[in-house]
Design a protein around this motif. Structure first.
Motif, PDB file in Angstrom:
ATOM      1  N   MET A  76      46.861  49.302  42.153  1.00  0.00           N
ATOM      2  CA  MET A  76      46.226  48.012  41.894  1.00  0.00           C
ATOM      3  C   MET A  76      47.158  46.857  42.266  1.00  0.00           C
ATOM      4  O   MET A  76      46.714  45.810  42.736  1.00  0.00           O
ATOM      5  CB  MET A  76      45.836  47.910  40.420  1.00  0.00           C
TER       6      MET A  76
ATOM      7  N   ARG B 230      45.245  46.793  48.944  1.00  0.00           N
ATOM      8  CA  ARG B 230      43.969  46.102  49.062  1.00  0.00           C
ATOM      9  C   ARG B 230      42.852  47.026  48.584  1.00  0.00           C
ATOM     10  O   ARG B 230      43.090  48.182  48.234  1.00  0.00           O
ATOM     11  CB  ARG B 230      43.721  45.687  50.508  1.00  0.00           C
ATOM     12  N   PHE B 231      41.622  46.521  48.640  1.00  0.00           N
ATOM     13  CA  PHE B 231      40.517  47.258  48.027  1.00  0.00           C
ATOM     14  C   PHE B 231      40.274  48.606  48.690  1.00  0.00           C
ATOM     15  O   PHE B 231      40.194  49.634  48.003  1.00  0.00           O
ATOM     16  CB  PHE B 231      39.247  46.403  48.079  1.00  0.00           C
TER      17      PHE B 231
ATOM     18  N   LEU C 102      42.881  51.149  48.116  1.00  0.00           N
ATOM     19  CA  LEU C 102      42.867  51.459  46.690  1.00  0.00           C
ATOM     20  C   LEU C 102      41.763  52.448  46.353  1.00  0.00           C
ATOM     21  O   LEU C 102      41.939  53.312  45.482  1.00  0.00           O
ATOM     22  CB  LEU C 102      42.694  50.174  45.885  1.00  0.00           C
TER      23      LEU C 102
ATOM     24  N   ILE D  36      39.695  49.044  37.495  1.00  0.00           N
ATOM     25  CA  ILE D  36      40.648  48.742  38.570  1.00  0.00           C
ATOM     26  C   ILE D  36      39.910  48.407  39.859  1.00  0.00           C
ATOM     27  O   ILE D  36      40.235  47.434  40.555  1.00  0.00           O
ATOM     28  CB  ILE D  36      41.611  49.916  38.768  1.00  0.00           C
TER      29      ILE D  36
ATOM     30  N   GLN E 160      38.158  44.983  39.497  1.00  0.00           N
ATOM     31  CA  GLN E 160      39.106  43.863  39.588  1.00  0.00           C
ATOM     32  C   GLN E 160      39.556  43.632  41.021  1.00  0.00           C
ATOM     33  O   GLN E 160      39.651  42.493  41.483  1.00  0.00           O
ATOM     34  CB  GLN E 160      40.310  44.151  38.683  1.00  0.00           C
ATOM     35  N   SER E 161      39.819  44.717  41.734  1.00  0.00           N
ATOM     36  CA  SER E 161      40.276  44.587  43.116  1.00  0.00           C
ATOM     37  C   SER E 161      39.167  44.027  44.012  1.00  0.00           C
ATOM     38  O   SER E 161      39.441  43.223  44.910  1.00  0.00           O
ATOM     39  CB  SER E 161      40.735  45.949  43.642  1.00  0.00           C
ATOM     40  N   SER E 162      37.927  44.434  43.772  1.00  0.00           N
ATOM     41  CA  SER E 162      36.818  43.949  44.602  1.00  0.00           C
ATOM     42  C   SER E 162      36.555  42.468  44.392  1.00  0.00           C
ATOM     43  O   SER E 162      35.965  41.815  45.248  1.00  0.00           O
ATOM     44  CB  SER E 162      35.551  44.745  44.304  1.00  0.00           C
TER      45      SER E 162
ATOM     46  N   GLN F 153      38.917  40.198  44.116  1.00  0.00           N
ATOM     47  CA  GLN F 153      40.003  39.404  44.680  1.00  0.00           C
ATOM     48  C   GLN F 153      39.490  38.669  45.913  1.00  0.00           C
ATOM     49  O   GLN F 153      39.343  39.245  46.986  1.00  0.00           O
ATOM     50  CB  GLN F 153      41.187  40.305  45.059  1.00  0.00           C
TER      51      GLN F 153
ATOM     52  N   PRO G 277      46.250  42.243  47.432  1.00  0.00           N
ATOM     53  CA  PRO G 277      46.525  42.899  46.146  1.00  0.00           C
ATOM     54  C   PRO G 277      46.906  41.861  45.096  1.00  0.00           C
ATOM     55  O   PRO G 277      47.305  40.739  45.413  1.00  0.00           O
ATOM     56  CB  PRO G 277      47.705  43.827  46.470  1.00  0.00           C
ATOM     57  N   ALA G 278      46.815  42.264  43.828  1.00  0.00           N
ATOM     58  CA  ALA G 278      47.071  41.317  42.743  1.00  0.00           C
ATOM     59  C   ALA G 278      48.461  40.699  42.842  1.00  0.00           C
ATOM     60  O   ALA G 278      48.639  39.495  42.659  1.00  0.00           O
ATOM     61  CB  ALA G 278      46.897  42.030  41.397  1.00  0.00           C
TER      62      ALA G 278
END
Length: 365
Positions: A62, A66-67, A70, A110, A113-115, A117, A122-123
């Motif tokens: 995470m 990137r998505f 991930l 997870i 949250q990534s989708s 962004q 990445p975070a």
């Protein structure tokens, strides 16, 4: 040899910070290798590498991926985690079921949250980019070192205590050190919501200040905001230009709260009469010049509406309150006055900024 390894490692880190596809593939491969090693150890001895270990790889993914990469990692880690439980000789009880359910929920959170962004990063990279933007905004608001006998300080607080705000300052000192020009701006909105617009507008103003006369500068800034074609893209601003050798100044206000002028002889703040309309509303904003002279000990105080506005009192009452607070703050001299004023302002839903420019005795702080 060690230098070469260090250099290659540094290049890989820089590549990851740039978010390149190659760096993402490398990070994914390393994380998948970690998952594979964890699975092998889990099969050999589940107590050494239980299911909870795979949460570590998900969290690292995470932060680093990137998505799309991930998704690959979460599928691999989930499959390895479930497989390790199935092939181990540990009894399949309620605790194992609960751990697997927690894993499924964690994977869903997870990935969600990534989708979300919007930057596609990445975070960790997204946070680093925001921090860089904040540092850039703060650097743009730095007043250049002034000649002996002059002092300028500012203090700012963002809404809700976050590090991003819609208030900003741009300043320019002429190459010969004789002419100081500053603009204090309050864009529509506050906090994180207003910060992107403030950064964009600060970049535009930073490129024009010192290159255009004051009135033309504000007109150009107004045209810039009108071209954004947004109902929320408007701002108030106060512009001051000072001839440092003589102390003569001129103030333009574009819908901004009135500036205050400190008279060292009377020990009193008076309200400046510069008035005008906000920027980004009409093609030809109304701008009126206020001129004066700063003698030794005199000062000018500029601030945003978050300092004087509240739900309980109107603007005039807020200005009267500020005059009293600023008078007390000046008892300690010009140095530190903005910080002393800001500390007296109640935390609210708006950003707050205070800027002071004062003429001091040569050789004094």
């Amino acid at each position: 040899m060690s230098d070469g390894i260090s250099r290659r490692f540094h290049e890989r880190v820089l590549g990851w910070r740039s978010g390149t596809s190659q760096s993402q593939v490398l990070a994914l491969v390393l994380l998948l290798a970690g998952v594979a090693v964890s699975f092998v150890v889990s099969v050999l001895d589940y107590e050494v590498m239980p299911l909870t270990t795979y949460f570590v790889w998900l969290l690292l993914g995470m932060l680093l991926l990137r998505f799309r990469p991930l998704v690959v990692l979460t599928v691999a880690a989930s499959a390895a985690a479930v497989g390790s439980v199935l092939v181990s000789d540990v009894s399949f009880n309620g605790a194992r079921v609960s751990a697997l359910a927690s894993l499924a929920v964690s994977v869903a959170i997870i990935l969600y949250q990534s989708s979300r962004q919007r930057s596609g990063l990445p975070a960790a990279l997204g946070e680093a980019m925001l921090a860089d933007l904040r540092e850039l905004q703060e650097a743009q608001g730095t007043v250049p070192p002034l000649p002996d006998g002059w002092l300028s300080q500012s203090a700012m607080r963002s809404a809700h205590g976050v590090g991003y705000a819609g208030d900003f300052l741009v300043a320019d000192l002429s190459p010969d050190g004789r002419r100081l020009e500053m603009v204090l701006v309050d864009v529509c909105g506050n906090g994180v919501k207003a910060s992107p617009r403030a950064l964009q507008f600060a970049g535009a103003l930073g490129g024009m200040i010192g290159a255009l006369p004051p009135r033309q500068l504000l007109n150009a800034a107004n045209d810039f905001l009108l071209r954004q074609h947004s109902d929320e893209t408007f701002a108030t601003a106060v512009h001051v230009v000072v001839d440092l050798p003589t102390g003569e100044y001129g103030i333009f206000s574009a819908g901004h709260p009135p500036a205050l002028r400190w008279d060292a002889g009377r020990r009193e703040w008076s309200v400046d009469n510069a008035r005008g309309t906000a920027l980004g509303i009409a093609p030809d904003p109304e701008l009126h010049l206020s001129a004066g002279l700063l003698r030794t000990g005199d000062a000018l105080l500029f601030y945003t509406d978050g300092v004087v506005e509240s739900r309980e009192a109107d603007l005039d009452a807020g200005i009267d309150w500020l005059r009293g607070v600023a008078r007390q703050a000046m008892s300690g001299g010009i140095d530190g006055t903005p910080r002393r004023i800001i500390r007296q302002v109640d935390r609210g839903d708006d950003d707050r900024a205070v800027l002071i420019l004062g003429r001091t005795l040569p050789g004094s702080p």
